[in-house]
Design an enzyme around this catalytic site. Sequence first.
Site, PDB file in Angstrom:
ATOM      1  N   LYS A   1       0.839  -1.222  -0.087  1.00  0.00           N
ATOM      2  CA  LYS A   1      -0.092   0.111   0.000  1.00  0.00           C
ATOM      3  C   LYS A   1       0.814   1.325   0.072  1.00  0.00           C
ATOM      4  CE  LYS A   1      -4.178  -1.937   2.124  1.00  0.00           C
ATOM      5  NZ  LYS A   1      -5.148  -1.886   3.357  1.00  0.00           N
TER       6      LYS A   1
ATOM      7  N   TYR B   1     -12.476  -1.164  -3.368  1.00  0.00           N
ATOM      8  CA  TYR B   1     -12.775  -1.580  -2.072  1.00  0.00           C
ATOM      9  C   TYR B   1     -14.544  -1.406  -2.030  1.00  0.00           C
ATOM     10  CZ  TYR B   1      -8.414  -1.932   0.203  1.00  0.00           C
ATOM     11  OH  TYR B   1      -7.303  -2.313   0.815  1.00  0.00           O
TER      12      TYR B   1
ATOM     13  N   ASN C   1      -2.016   0.258   6.727  1.00  0.00           N
ATOM     14  CA  ASN C   1      -1.611  -0.896   7.520  1.00  0.00           C
ATOM     15  C   ASN C   1      -0.626  -1.918   6.198  1.00  0.00           C
ATOM     16  OD1 ASN C   1      -3.482  -1.838   5.768  1.00  0.00           O
ATOM     17  ND2 ASN C   1      -4.659  -3.034   7.018  1.00  0.00           N
TER      18      ASN C   1
ATOM     19  N   HIS D   1      -2.397  -5.252   1.628  1.00  0.00           N
ATOM     20  CA  HIS D   1      -3.556  -5.769   1.343  1.00  0.00           C
ATOM     21  C   HIS D   1      -3.528  -7.239   0.617  1.00  0.00           C
ATOM     22  CE1 HIS D   1      -7.497  -6.752  -0.550  1.00  0.00           C
ATOM     23  NE2 HIS D   1      -6.865  -7.094  -1.627  1.00  0.00           N
TER      24      HIS D   1
ATOM     25  N   GLU E   1      -9.944  -9.339  -7.929  1.00  0.00           N
ATOM     26  CA  GLU E   1      -9.005  -8.634  -7.926  1.00  0.00           C
ATOM     27  C   GLU E   1      -7.794  -8.633  -8.602  1.00  0.00           C
ATOM     28  OE1 GLU E   1     -10.017  -8.129  -3.101  1.00  0.00           O
ATOM     29  OE2 GLU E   1      -7.954  -8.993  -3.740  1.00  0.00           O
TER      30      GLU E   1
HETATM   31  P1  IDP Z   1      -8.141  -6.546   5.502  1.00  0.00           P
HETATM   32  O1  IDP Z   1      -7.073  -5.588   4.348  1.00  0.00           O
HETATM   33  O2  IDP Z   1      -7.469  -7.259   6.699  1.00  0.00           O
HETATM   34  O3  IDP Z   1      -8.623  -7.717   4.808  1.00  0.00           O
HETATM   35  P2  IDP Z   1     -10.838  -5.352   5.654  1.00  0.00           P
HETATM   36  O4  IDP Z   1     -11.784  -5.473   6.649  1.00  0.00           O
HETATM   37  O5  IDP Z   1     -11.017  -6.064   4.513  1.00  0.00           O
HETATM   38  O6  IDP Z   1      -9.214  -5.616   6.056  1.00  0.00           O
HETATM   39  O7  IDP Z   1     -10.534  -3.854   5.541  1.00  0.00           O
HETATM   40  C1  IDP Z   1      -9.857  -3.212   4.253  1.00  0.00           C
HETATM   41  C2  IDP Z   1      -9.096  -2.257   4.493  1.00  0.00           C
HETATM   42  O8  IDP Z   1      -9.674  -1.229   5.254  1.00  0.00           O
HETATM   43  C3  IDP Z   1      -7.940  -2.551   5.548  1.00  0.00           C
HETATM   44  O9  IDP Z   1      -6.822  -3.281   5.130  1.00  0.00           O
HETATM   45  C4  IDP Z   1      -7.473  -1.151   6.097  1.00  0.00           C
HETATM   46  O10 IDP Z   1      -6.728  -0.449   5.471  1.00  0.00           O
HETATM   47  C5  IDP Z   1      -9.032  -0.576   6.156  1.00  0.00           C
HETATM   48  N1  IDP Z   1      -9.669  -0.648   7.608  1.00  0.00           N
HETATM   49  C6  IDP Z   1     -10.149  -1.668   8.081  1.00  0.00           C
HETATM   50  N2  IDP Z   1     -10.920  -1.450   9.093  1.00  0.00           N
HETATM   51  C7  IDP Z   1     -10.659  -0.294   9.375  1.00  0.00           C
HETATM   52  C8  IDP Z   1     -11.168   0.807  10.662  1.00  0.00           C
HETATM   53  O11 IDP Z   1     -11.732   0.315  11.609  1.00  0.00           O
HETATM   54  N3  IDP Z   1     -10.543   1.952  10.439  1.00  0.00           N
HETATM   55  C9  IDP Z   1      -9.876   2.436   9.371  1.00  0.00           C
HETATM   56  N4  IDP Z   1      -9.633   1.908   8.337  1.00  0.00           N
HETATM   57  C10 IDP Z   1     -10.050   0.392   8.311  1.00  0.00           C
HETATM   58 MG    MG Z   2     -10.234  -7.475   3.086  1.00  0.00          MG
END
Ligand code: IDP
Ligand code: MG
Length: 138
Positions: free
Chosen positions: A10, A50, A113, A116, A127
């Site tokens: 990312k 997304y 984070n 992805h 994807e």
């Molecule tokens: P993942 O990437 O671990 O599959 P997902 O729940 O699919 O997690 O969420 C997609 C992305 O959205 C996450 O990787 C993160 O960048 C962002 N995200 C998820 N939950 C939160 C939150 O509570 N606050 C802010 N950003 C979030």
């Molecule tokens: Mg996800």
Amino acid sequence: MSECTFAIIKPDAVKRKLAGKILQRIEAEGFTIRGMRLVHLSKKDAEGFYAVHRARPFFASLTEFMASGPAVVLVLEAPDAIKKWRTLMGATDPAKADAGTLRKEFAESIERNATHGSDAPETAAVEIAYFFRGVDLN
Ligand code: IDP
Ligand code: MG
């Protein structure tokens, strides 16, 4: 059985010059890189990618972040690649990620984070097709 997953390094990680370190971990863990490109998503691209999170409170901020700079998009192959890559990434929230995972080591926050990864074969297929033409996969 060998399978492919879709991964992103990312914009937070690319900006902090962590792409090399993350690619090194990917190769050390035994993944084969089948596709790789540097992309700068538009806000619309990020929203499309997304779309499943459209209704979440963090959608606007997340898609702005994903469009904030270049990212590395990847197709990774390995036995059980989808689960293997999610295990290597660690939990979405770096505060909850296990020691030794990429998000524990490199993520700045639950949003920024670092990586992805697809969560199932169906999403991996969608994807991969969102970013790669068949002729760009090796
Ligand atoms: P993942 O990437 O671990 O599959 P997902 O729940 O699919 O997690 O969420 C997609 C992305 O959205 C996450 O990787 C993160 O960048 C962002 N995200 C998820 N939950 C939160 C939150 O509570 N606050 C802010 N950003 C979030
Ligand atoms: Mg996800």
